[in-house]
Design an enzyme around this catalytic site. Structure first.
Site, PDB file in Angstrom:
ATOM      1  N   ASP A   1     -41.593   0.503 -21.033  1.00  0.00           N
ATOM      2  CA  ASP A   1     -40.788  -0.668 -21.370  1.00  0.00           C
ATOM      3  C   ASP A   1     -41.493  -1.358 -22.543  1.00  0.00           C
ATOM      4  O   ASP A   1     -42.362  -2.205 -22.364  1.00  0.00           O
ATOM      5  CB  ASP A   1     -40.688  -1.596 -20.163  1.00  0.00           C
ATOM      6  CG  ASP A   1     -39.798  -2.808 -20.418  1.00  0.00           C
ATOM      7  OD1 ASP A   1     -39.474  -3.074 -21.596  1.00  0.00           O
ATOM      8  OD2 ASP A   1     -39.413  -3.484 -19.445  1.00  0.00           O
TER       9      ASP A   1
ATOM     10  N   GLU B   1     -48.927  -9.413 -15.404  1.00  0.00           N
ATOM     11  CA  GLU B   1     -47.496  -9.093 -15.519  1.00  0.00           C
ATOM     12  C   GLU B   1     -46.967  -9.120 -14.091  1.00  0.00           C
ATOM     13  O   GLU B   1     -46.959  -8.118 -13.393  1.00  0.00           O
ATOM     14  CB  GLU B   1     -47.313  -7.715 -16.178  1.00  0.00           C
ATOM     15  CG  GLU B   1     -45.884  -7.480 -16.636  1.00  0.00           C
ATOM     16  CD  GLU B   1     -44.969  -7.004 -15.517  1.00  0.00           C
ATOM     17  OE1 GLU B   1     -44.478  -7.880 -14.740  1.00  0.00           O
ATOM     18  OE2 GLU B   1     -44.742  -5.804 -15.399  1.00  0.00           O
TER      19      GLU B   1
ATOM     20  N   GLU C   1     -40.432 -10.362  -5.124  1.00  0.00           N
ATOM     21  CA  GLU C   1     -41.765  -9.852  -4.774  1.00  0.00           C
ATOM     22  C   GLU C   1     -42.818 -10.944  -4.676  1.00  0.00           C
ATOM     23  O   GLU C   1     -43.918 -10.715  -4.179  1.00  0.00           O
ATOM     24  CB  GLU C   1     -42.255  -8.753  -5.723  1.00  0.00           C
ATOM     25  CG  GLU C   1     -41.418  -7.496  -5.660  1.00  0.00           C
ATOM     26  CD  GLU C   1     -41.919  -6.409  -6.587  1.00  0.00           C
ATOM     27  OE1 GLU C   1     -41.739  -5.231  -6.256  1.00  0.00           O
ATOM     28  OE2 GLU C   1     -42.485  -6.738  -7.651  1.00  0.00           O
TER      29      GLU C   1
ATOM     30  N   HIS D   1     -36.907  -3.000 -18.139  1.00  0.00           N
ATOM     31  CA  HIS D   1     -36.824  -2.429 -16.787  1.00  0.00           C
ATOM     32  C   HIS D   1     -36.395  -3.478 -15.760  1.00  0.00           C
ATOM     33  O   HIS D   1     -36.003  -3.134 -14.651  1.00  0.00           O
ATOM     34  CB  HIS D   1     -38.163  -1.787 -16.390  1.00  0.00           C
ATOM     35  CG  HIS D   1     -39.215  -2.754 -15.946  1.00  0.00           C
ATOM     36  ND1 HIS D   1     -39.982  -3.489 -16.817  1.00  0.00           N
ATOM     37  CD2 HIS D   1     -39.636  -3.108 -14.700  1.00  0.00           C
ATOM     38  CE1 HIS D   1     -40.822  -4.243 -16.137  1.00  0.00           C
ATOM     39  NE2 HIS D   1     -40.635  -4.029 -14.846  1.00  0.00           N
TER      40      HIS D   1
END
Length: 580
Positions: free
Chosen positions: A259, A352, A361, A519
């Site tokens: 990505d 990230e 998440e 992504h």
């Protein structure tokens, strides 16, 4: 899990800095820095530098030779002067530039009676362009009661060895270094083999464990491990490997590295701001393969702590070792909340952490914990700011292909296939033409100040339709990411990543439909009209509403999104979606 769709091919749109569109870029590996002009690492730049004498034009390959020359030929001991005036890093810079400015004006023997003579901040401005001496101040001996420099140029008998003999000694040391390097290469190969063997053993153990779990779950007896699974186990396991060897189709680390919008943004910010990283301590939360840690090390960081709680940390350790950065980067296995760093504070936190619709998440919680525990008061968060956006969606082609389709499949009704289709957040890249309104920003996340409590919220939004539509098919959510170079910088309220980057205000990227696909794509939330016929909407109609984000009560890493909306003419609704 989140539902990811690859049902369409979308034209690529120019990413944040304009890229070359000629054929010369075809087939180029975006992560191969050797092919990139201007991305030479700090070590290569340093090798080409020569340190110029303070009083003449003679130059030297290392600091020690220059200091010896200045002392022997010009009777000036820079180390001793630094000690006597108790000069810090900036004080030495001022002293060097003061001497150079005096010599440049014709005074080859400038008086240095007190530090007041070079106290003016104007001496922070380099006199000599690309002055290598200023870049190597950290290599200067600190000095003791007798000059360290003077002592270093005497043999054991106390006799001065001089500059020529010093050069001969350097030659000897270089030969010794070559021998050590040869031995080190053999050592690296041995360690790599040991690491590979250990990983193979772990792979076999994991496969056996998964097989045992499957038998237990599917058998008549045994305990279903999913029932007792904690919030974190599945999350960390999903990032344990690249996935190609273990789970067909699951290649999360390869996907993330390829990505280029994501990876280039981090690389560009770090490499374009090497001054921020020079001699700094960096914490990489959720380091994965170690790519961000290696960027920071190449940019001049003094120390990098790479932390990850998944098995991928073993691969990261190998990657770092293979690239010769293990002297700078230390890999630590564990949750950042549970490991103990060798240092009490860090200068920079890089991570990230972003998930689908930004907060899926819940990794940001760990990053904020690390910030509160380790980051220096004036430290830097990378990235520094995020914004969330929402827009109205009208996509009759998608509805016909994926929803209406099930009402008549070769003449048969298969509406059972639509169960919960309107409950999941779909992850897919939408053409910008499917947006029925301009987007509205509904949440800002300044990462230097936001708290974990702020991550559960209900925020207002307002959009106006820019076209007539037969039905409001749903909502689309995405996020923008910004990299500001100071914790004190404030992101403007109207900042848009695609505009921010295009106008060269800094590094930023969008995950929205107007940008090149990432992504993360976008979160698509389809509206369930139930048995009612969808209503037509007119251009110019204003829709006001609220977006709510909350953690799933059964698993804090999963995300529930609630949207309530009202419009002129009595159109409105309330619906919830989830990401598992």
């Amino acid at each position: 899990m989140a539902f990811v769709s690859d049902s369409r091919t979308v034209p690529l749109i120019e990413r944040y800095p304009s890229s070359s569109t000629d054929g010369s870029e075809a087939g180029k590996d975006p992560l191969n820095l050797k092919d990139d002009d201007g991305w030479e690492d700090a070590e290569q730049e340093k090798e080409s530098q020569h340190i110029v004498c303070l009083f003449c034009n003679e130059s030297f390959p290392i600091m020690l030779l220059m200091l010896s020359h200045v002392m022997e030929d010009h009777a000036f001991d820079l180390v001793k002067t630094r000690r006597e005036f108790a000069l810090d890093f900036y004080g030495v810079i001022k002293l060097v530039n003061y001497i150079r400015s005096e010599v440049k004006s014709g005074n080859t023997r400038p008086t240095i009676a007190s530090r007041d003579m070079f106290a003016d901040d104007k001496y922070l401005q380099p006199v000599l362009e690309d002055d290598a001496l200023l870049f190597n101040i950290d290599e200067m001996p600190m000095g003791d009661e007798n000059s360290v420099l003077e002592a270093s140029y005497h043999d054991h008998s106390g006799k001065g060895i001089g500059q020529k003999n010093a050069l001969a000694r350097i030659t000897e040391l270089e030969e010794e270094l070559q021998k050590i390097q040869s031995q080190f290469i053999d050592y690296k190969e041995t360690v790599k083999k040991v690491l590979d063997d250990r990983l193979d053993e772990k792979d076999k153990s994991l496969s056996s464990s998964l097989s045992a779990e499957g038998s237990s779950i599917n058998g008549a007896k045994g305990v279903n491990v999913a029932e007792s699974r904690d919030d974190d186990s599945h999350y960390f396991t999903s990032y344990s490997y690249n996935g190609i060897e273990h789970i067909p189709g699951s290649n999360i680390h390869e996907v993330m590295l390829k990505d280029t919008i994501r990876t280039d943004a981090y690389r560009d910010f770090i490499y374009e701001n090497k001054i921020l990283f020079k001699n700094k301590v960096v914490l990489d939360v959720g380091c994965g393969t170690g790519i961000l840690s290696m960027f920071c090390a190449k940019a001049g960081a003094k120390k990098v702590f790479a932390v990850d709680n998944s098995e991928i940390i073993d691969k990261a350790r190998e990657n770092i070792f293979e690239n010769g950065l293990d002297g700078i980067i230390t890999c630590l296995r564990g949750k950042v909340e549970e490991i103990h760093l060798p240092l009490p504070i860090v200068d920079i936190i890089v991570s990230e952490w972003m998930g689908y619709c930004l907060l899926y998440e819940a990794m940001l919680d760990s990053v904020l914990w690390a910030r509160d525990r380790y980051l220096a008061p004036d430290g830097l968060m990378i990235p520094s700011h995020m914004t969330l956006h929402i827009a109205a969606l009208a996509d009759p082609d998608y509805i016909a292909s994926h929803i209406s389709f099930w009402h008549s499949v070769y003449g048969f009704s298969m509406t059972s296939m639509l169960v919960k289709i309107h409950d999941h957040v779909l992850i897919q890249h939408q053409p910008s033409t499917t947006l029925a309104s301009p987007s509205a920003q509904f949440m800002r996340l300044p990462l230097h100040t936001i708290t974990t409590e702020d991550l559960t919220f209900v925020k207002n939004f307002s959009v106006k339709l820019n076209q007539d539509i037969d039905a409001l098919d749903g909502w689309i959510i995405w996020f923008d990411t910004f990299f500001l170079s100071s914790s004190k910088e404030v992101l403007p309220d109207d900042a848009r990543a695609e505009v921010w980057a295009k106008e060269r205000k800094g590094i930023a990227f969008t995950t929205g439909p107007s940008g090149m696909e990432t992504h993360w794509r976008q979160g698509v939330l389809l509206i369930d009209h139930g048995q009612k016929e969808a209503q037509a909407w007119k251009k110019g109609q204003k829709i006001q509403g609220q977006v709510g984000y909350r953690k799933c009560k059964d698993n804090s890493r999963e995300l529930d999104i609630d949207i309530k909306w009202d419009a002129e003419g009595g159109f409105g609704g309330t619906q919830s979606w989830y990401m598992r």
